[in-house]
Design an enzyme around this catalytic site. Sequence first.
Site, PDB file in Angstrom:
ATOM      1  N   HIS A 289      31.236  20.576 -32.009  1.00 46.87           N
ATOM      2  CA  HIS A 289      31.871  20.765 -33.307  1.00 46.87           C
ATOM      3  C   HIS A 289      31.375  22.077 -33.909  1.00 46.87           C
ATOM      4  O   HIS A 289      30.185  22.407 -33.828  1.00 46.87           O
ATOM      5  CB  HIS A 289      31.546  19.594 -34.240  1.00 46.87           C
ATOM      6  CG  HIS A 289      32.179  19.694 -35.596  1.00 46.87           C
ATOM      7  ND1 HIS A 289      33.549  19.668 -35.777  1.00 46.87           N
ATOM      8  CD2 HIS A 289      31.633  19.847 -36.836  1.00 46.87           C
ATOM      9  CE1 HIS A 289      33.817  19.778 -37.069  1.00 46.87           C
ATOM     10  NE2 HIS A 289      32.673  19.896 -37.731  1.00 46.87           N
TER      11      HIS A 289
ATOM     12  N   CYS B 180      38.496  22.539 -35.318  1.00 46.28           N
ATOM     13  CA  CYS B 180      37.317  23.029 -36.030  1.00 46.28           C
ATOM     14  C   CYS B 180      36.981  24.454 -35.627  1.00 46.28           C
ATOM     15  O   CYS B 180      36.398  25.206 -36.416  1.00 46.28           O
ATOM     16  CB  CYS B 180      36.126  22.103 -35.791  1.00 46.28           C
ATOM     17  SG  CYS B 180      35.653  21.954 -34.050  1.00 46.28           S
TER      18      CYS B 180
END
Length: 466
Positions: free
Chosen positions: A401, A31
């Site tokens: 994230h 990510c």
Amino acid sequence: AGMYVLWGPITERKRRRKGLVPGLLNLGNTCFMNSLLQGLSSCPSFIKWLEEFTAQYKTEQNQSTERQYLSVTLLHLLRALSCQEVTEDDVLDASCLLEVLRLYRWQISSFEEQDAHELFHVLTSSLEDERDRQPRVTHLFDVHSLEQPEITQKQISCRTRGSLPPVSNHWKSQHPFHGRLTSNMVCKHCEHQSPVRYDTFDSLSLSIPVAVWGRPMTLDHCLHHFISSESVKDVVCDNCTKIQAKGILNGQSVENQRTTFVKQLKLGKLPQCLCIHLQRLSWSNQGTPLKRHEHVQFNEFLIMDIYKYRIPVHKSSLNEPNQKNTEETTPGTKDGIAVKPSDAEQPSGTKPLFMNGACSSSFLMSSGTFPLAAFPECSSPLYLYRLMAVVVHHGDMHSGHFVTYRRSPPSPKNPLSVSSQWLWISDDTVRKASLQEVLSSSAYLLFYERVHSRVQHQSLELRAEE
């Protein structure tokens, strides 16, 4: 079975919805790479520079050799993410970028926690290495290049009475994130200024100062903290030493005079694309890493004039009637170099509401507009930037994230326009977002692009013609 009959296999990629951009497949904790690519793809100046940078590769016949270049691989990905290349898939695979980075001796594991800001430095430094590896002129032992008709003619003229072939412009130019910092040292005792030192940067890494209770933390607070002056003690001052030597008889040795200097950082050259990194890493008293979660207010538009290092202006030059109000002649810049501001730059009879005659970006409204009529000093800022993307990190220092807010690509009918539609992207998930949601996010990386006024555009066009 019923779901398979109605909608087909689950692994089949659906066609992208209108107005959205492709997502990126998560290859296992990638990510950080996906969010950075989405942010870079929202910067048209960077994509345009890559197109000029890779122009020479288009003449090569071997496509497998072409794919070994980081610039080419990055350009294909960013063009696809900005909908400049035709693709019907709503999810793309960016594993090719990791493969080419391994060729550049970067071992980036997709199964470990990585940082998007570190990857940004990896990309910019690798692009600079790629540019530096390119030959400036054709080597005489390069038989394949010498057999080309165009180059052969240039080499013949060089061996007779002509000059060397000119160096391509795109190999001499820096990437649009390239800027320069200035470091200024002034002696507190004799007020002597040391020569200005310059350092390059591709992103501004700003620490978050300690918040004052009842006052929101803004991006301007971080920028002012970055350029705030600091005292450096026990520094040898050559000027103080010379002054001391004049009062001593000849033949006697003089010790170096050590005084306190005031050091200040400023921006000597502002880039076309400005990447701002907010340092959210802090350390506890026990030495364990902690993440700072406080919200730092930022705006859609940012004025950077007050952070620019400026050239002192003599009073005689201020009275010249033919003084042009361009980026080159305006006090503050000269060939990308700037020095300490003078008191003559401050408008007379005004309160010190603005620094260096420009208003702070904290006066910008949340809608992206700013009240220029209320602040005449802000009517024509030279360094006005528009927000293009925001990278946000959710989680703590051990796991988290990355997601990205970015502008939707402009309409194909008007490719030079800037879309007002924002998108929220988390790997392969893409949805529309509002500007208010973007400005309310806890930013980690901010991508701004400089906005030129009409006068500046005309000046740039005149310089290009000359």
